[in-house]
Design a protein around this motif. Structure first.
Motif, PDB file in Angstrom:
ATOM      1  N   GLY A 187       0.883  -1.179   0.062  1.00  0.00           N
ATOM      2  CA  GLY A 187       0.048   0.010   0.008  1.00  0.00           C
ATOM      3  C   GLY A 187       0.677   1.179   0.179  1.00  0.00           C
ATOM      4  N   TRP A 188       2.043   1.015   0.018  1.00  0.00           N
ATOM      5  CA  TRP A 188       2.901   2.346  -0.058  1.00  0.00           C
ATOM      6  C   TRP A 188       3.627   2.808  -1.205  1.00  0.00           C
ATOM      7  CZ3 TRP A 188       1.471   5.460   3.618  1.00  0.00           C
ATOM      8  CH2 TRP A 188       2.285   6.560   3.948  1.00  0.00           C
ATOM      9  N   LYS A 189       3.991   1.802  -1.945  1.00  0.00           N
ATOM     10  CA  LYS A 189       4.762   2.240  -3.319  1.00  0.00           C
ATOM     11  C   LYS A 189       3.490   2.517  -4.183  1.00  0.00           C
ATOM     12  CE  LYS A 189       8.179  -1.660  -3.521  1.00  0.00           C
ATOM     13  NZ  LYS A 189       8.253  -2.965  -4.072  1.00  0.00           N
ATOM     14  N   ARG A 190       4.252   3.157  -5.479  1.00  0.00           N
ATOM     15  CA  ARG A 190       3.596   3.586  -6.361  1.00  0.00           C
ATOM     16  C   ARG A 190       3.470   2.675  -7.546  1.00  0.00           C
ATOM     17  NH1 ARG A 190       2.053   9.310  -6.704  1.00  0.00           N
ATOM     18  NH2 ARG A 190       1.373   8.938  -9.063  1.00  0.00           N
ATOM     19  N   ALA A 191       2.252   2.247  -7.871  1.00  0.00           N
ATOM     20  CA  ALA A 191       1.996   1.380  -9.018  1.00  0.00           C
ATOM     21  C   ALA A 191       2.632   1.776 -10.329  1.00  0.00           C
ATOM     22  CB  ALA A 191       0.464   1.059  -9.176  1.00  0.00           C
ATOM     23  N   ASP A 192       2.458   3.283 -10.536  1.00  0.00           N
ATOM     24  CA  ASP A 192       2.909   3.482 -11.853  1.00  0.00           C
ATOM     25  C   ASP A 192       4.452   3.542 -11.830  1.00  0.00           C
ATOM     26  OD1 ASP A 192       2.937   5.542 -10.263  1.00  0.00           O
ATOM     27  OD2 ASP A 192       1.573   6.884 -11.385  1.00  0.00           O
ATOM     28  N   MET A 239      -6.657  15.197 -20.245  1.00  0.00           N
ATOM     29  CA  MET A 239      -6.610  14.209 -19.594  1.00  0.00           C
ATOM     30  C   MET A 239      -5.680  14.377 -18.117  1.00  0.00           C
ATOM     31  SD  MET A 239      -6.433  10.186 -20.620  1.00  0.00           S
ATOM     32  CE  MET A 239      -4.630   9.853 -20.192  1.00  0.00           C
ATOM     33  N   ALA A 298      -2.532  11.022 -12.849  1.00  0.00           N
ATOM     34  CA  ALA A 298      -1.711  11.200 -11.594  1.00  0.00           C
ATOM     35  C   ALA A 298      -0.235  10.773 -11.952  1.00  0.00           C
ATOM     36  CB  ALA A 298      -2.147  10.349 -10.738  1.00  0.00           C
ATOM     37  N   THR A 299       0.709  11.778 -11.467  1.00  0.00           N
ATOM     38  CA  THR A 299       2.310  11.662 -11.641  1.00  0.00           C
ATOM     39  C   THR A 299       2.733  12.052 -10.274  1.00  0.00           C
ATOM     40  OG1 THR A 299       2.466  13.920 -12.375  1.00  0.00           O
ATOM     41  CG2 THR A 299       2.389  12.076 -14.255  1.00  0.00           C
ATOM     42  N   PRO A 300       3.822  11.596  -9.741  1.00  0.00           N
ATOM     43  CA  PRO A 300       4.456  11.862  -8.516  1.00  0.00           C
ATOM     44  C   PRO A 300       4.549  13.451  -8.410  1.00  0.00           C
ATOM     45  CG  PRO A 300       5.657  10.130  -9.447  1.00  0.00           C
ATOM     46  CD  PRO A 300       4.785  10.719 -10.342  1.00  0.00           C
ATOM     47  N   ASP A 334       1.017  15.017  -7.679  1.00  0.00           N
ATOM     48  CA  ASP A 334       0.544  14.337  -6.365  1.00  0.00           C
ATOM     49  C   ASP A 334       1.205  15.534  -5.024  1.00  0.00           C
ATOM     50  OD1 ASP A 334      -1.297  12.648  -7.438  1.00  0.00           O
ATOM     51  OD2 ASP A 334       0.103  10.877  -6.968  1.00  0.00           O
ATOM     52  N   ARG A 351      -1.299   7.706  -0.728  1.00  0.00           N
ATOM     53  CA  ARG A 351      -0.485   6.453  -1.142  1.00  0.00           C
ATOM     54  C   ARG A 351      -1.265   5.184  -1.604  1.00  0.00           C
ATOM     55  NH1 ARG A 351       4.928   7.824  -0.414  1.00  0.00           N
ATOM     56  NH2 ARG A 351       5.639   5.809  -1.372  1.00  0.00           N
ATOM     57  N   ARG A 359      -2.714   5.330  -4.904  1.00  0.00           N
ATOM     58  CA  ARG A 359      -1.740   5.118  -6.199  1.00  0.00           C
ATOM     59  C   ARG A 359      -1.023   3.599  -5.947  1.00  0.00           C
ATOM     60  NH1 ARG A 359      -4.386   8.839  -7.756  1.00  0.00           N
ATOM     61  NH2 ARG A 359      -3.688  11.150  -7.375  1.00  0.00           N
TER      62      ARG A 359
END
Lengths: 251, 386
Positions: A115-120, B1, B4-6, B9, B200, B203
């Motif tokens: 739940g903490w990492k970014r999937a993308d 569009m 979501a990018t870091p 965010d 968190r 994502r």
């Protein structure tokens, strides 16, 4: 020794005997087609393989392990993937996410609290998923909603979701049903190409064109039981098959 | 569009933090900058953020989250009574206890989905409410509600030699009294942390799996994923958010009553989430703010105030306007809220966030046209989940 061995499988719904002593052996790396008229029990049989239905008796062994009594996700984790008659995809998610999810499932298992990492930002997963989308020709639509795809594309997406997991056995329930001729041919090409990866496939199909283009071996089901088995050429000429399947007409 | 990018965010997080911390300033013109209401904004914001992790991502609609709110409150008050007037143990124990409750209730309720799940959670919450009212009176002090008293042991406080000089000591965070603006900032910082955690989760691969549950649970299990632990974890996390909100209620006003577990409280958080935008990050916070604003501001407007507003009209028109509008304010503020809710659900199923998105893309399209570009290609594609 086959990769999938089905012995004496029976299944009744009330008084209706849907499956009657079904026997099937699928050779590793082969394409095995199951054909038969409507109501022959083909889909019921497939449902018994993936844990959707539990047979009344008999045995289903995959790579020497029984598939009976274990949950659908465990069957998938063992290496069996299934394409459904009506595409089962994550319609609310993007195409990329649709493929990322099975990729994660095959790497991380049935449950991982991540739940903490970014999937993308998980480049390993994203690269694998994008490769797969490229393979099935959907990479341009990677950010679209899966629900907005055409039926043919949905099926290709579902196929991609199964293939990205590198299954040992792929079950396809009428992969070309409701498709145009052009889409059908595209799908045949795609299935031929993935045949090169050595994935064993069991295909339920109505379209003889598809069956004869792909299958190494054909089993014919009628009234809940396998009535004939053999090479596509042999099956074509079998009078019992013509009787059961085509009502006596000639192919 | 909108993808979501870091970086985006981070920007969102920065804007959110700034907006929350400056609430006392920019809410002043609409009369909502007094500490009591601000605290409620933050507390219900936390409640709704947590609820949205369950409802927004997995689609499981719980009608019993008020139970966790109540458990959090009771635990916090007991912590004040037995341990210390410091809010740190109160909040920690509140979150842990409600988390444990959520494990039990979630384990049983999640055996079913859809309407049956909702009914099961509702049943559990009503059970908790009635137990708190009757059988559990030694723990909850029944109808009167659990209150602090001068004779409470406060073991930790007396251990370090803090004894009240006069009256019940206030709740405090390392000496800072948790009332007024300091109380608000304590809640606000916890809400910002809660928002960050929720982002968190949204994502993460875990969040993606929760969306998969909502989208197609069938495909999920044929993809080799075990749905149950995913939904249970989401349920427990959202229960802990509710417990945090409940304990913060006790922090800012150290008493706990059974009515906090009433189904109306469970329904309220559902309204907040839908009003703001289910499954969006910021929506629930906005929804919570709007509902609490209506509750406090509209209910305070009475006929005298209305007469003051319409002073410029001739007397007959003034009386007419006041007669009509007074139905919607004061006691009748629920009517306004209900109408707003209906309008949102009918015209903006994605909540207020959808409204903002539409306005934003309309403005952008206009700008694009002005710049001589042929429409906007991106607006045809809608980014899922946001």
């Amino acid at each position: 020794m086959g990769i999938l061995e089905v012995r004496d499988v029976n299944k009744s719904f009330g008084g209706l005997k849907a499956l009657n002593k079904v026997e099937l052996d699928v050779e590793e790396g082969s394409v095995h087609a199951i054909i038969g008229p409507n109501g022959a029990g083909k889909s019921t049989f497939l449902n018994c393989l993936v844990g959707l239905l539990i047979p009344d008796s008999g045995s289903v062994n995959f790579n020497g392990n029984s598939l009976l009594g274990i949950k659908p996700h465990e069957i998938n984790q063992a290496g069996v993937s299934r394409v459904f008659q009506t595409p089962e995809i994550f319609s609310d998610l993007s195409l990329l996410d649709n493929v990322v999810i099975p990729t994660l499932a095959s790497r991380d298992g049935a449950f991982k609290l991540n739940g903490w990492k970014r999937a993308d930002q998980d480049s390993e997963i994203i690269v694998r998923a994008e490769h797969m989308l490229e393979d099935v020709g959907l990479i341009d639509k990677r950010n679209m909603h899966a629900g907005s795809l055409s039926r043919g594309d949905k099926r290709r997406l579902e196929l991609a979701m199964c293939l990205v997991q590198n299954p040992k056995l792929l079950l396809l329930d009428e992969p070309t049903a409701g498709m145009s001729r052009a889409d059908t041919n595209n799908t045949i090409d795609l299935l031929k190409r993935i045949g090169e990866r050595g994935i064993t496939k069991v295909i339920i199909e109505h379209d003889m064109h598809v069956v004869f283009s792909l299958a190494d071996k054909v089993s014919v089901m009628a009234q809940g039981t396998v009535i004939a088995e053999g090479s596509p050429e042999g099956i074509k000429g079998d009078p019992r098959v013509q009787e059961a399947y085509l009502g006596g007409a000639h192919l | 569009m909108i993808t979501a990018t870091p970086r985006k965010d981070l920007l969102l997080m920065g804007i959110f933090t700034l907006a929350v911390l400056t609430m006392p300033i920019w809410l002043a013109p609409i009369g909502a900058s007094y500490p009591d209401l601000l605290q409620r904004f933050a507390i219900f914001g936390i409640f709704a953020i947590g609820f949205n992790i369950l409802f927004g991502l997995t689609g499981y609609l719980s009608f019993g989250h008020a139970a966790f709110l109540g458990v959090g409150s009771y635990t916090a008050v007991w912590s004040f009574k037995l341990l210390s007037m410091s809010v740190v143990p109160a909040v920690i124990f509140g979150v842990i206890t409600s988390g444990l409750f959520a494990v039990v209730i979630g384990y049983i309720s999640l055996r079913r989905s859809g309407i049956y799940f909702s009914i099961l959670t509702l049943a559990f919450a009503q059970m908790s409410y009635n137990l708190a009212y009757s059988v559990l009176t030694p723990i909850t002090n029944g109808e009167t509600g659990l209150q602090l008293s001068l004779n409470d042991p406060r073991a930790l406080d007396s251990l370090v030699g803090v004894t009240p000089t006069s009256g019940i000591p206030p709740t405090n965070f390392f000496g800072i009294e948790m009332s007024g603006y300091s109380g608000f900032y304590f809640c606000a910082i916890l809400m910002i942390i809660g928002f960050y955690i929720s982002m968190r989760i949204f994502r993460s691969p875990f969040g993606m799996m929760l969306r998969a549950v909502k989208s197609n649970s069938n495909r999920m299990s044929y993809t080799g994923l075990n749905m149950r632990p995913y939904t249970l974890t989401a349920f427990v996390i959202s229960g802990m958010y509710a417990g945090l909100a409940g304990s913060l209620m006790a922090v800012t006003d150290p008493l706990a009553g059974a009515e906090r577990m009433q189904w109306t409280a469970s329904g309220e958080v559902v309204l907040m989430t839908i009003l703001g935008g289910v499954g969006t990050l910021i929506g629930p916070v906005i929804g919570a703010g709007v509902i609490k604003y209506f509750e406090n501001i509209f209910s305070a407007i009475n006929e005298n105030v209305l007469h003051g507003i319409f002073d410029f009209l001739p007397e007959i028109l003034q009386d007419g306007a006041v007669a009509v509008l007074s139905l919607f304010v004061g006691e009748g503020w629920h009517l306004t809220l209900g109408m707003l809710f209906m309008l949102i659900v009918v015209f903006l199923p994605g909540g207020m966030v959808e409204g903002f998105t539409r306005i934003y893309s309309r403005i952008r399209n206009k700008n694009n046209k002005n710049n001589g570009e042929a429409g906007s290609v991106g607006s045809a594609e809608v980014q899922p989940g946001e």
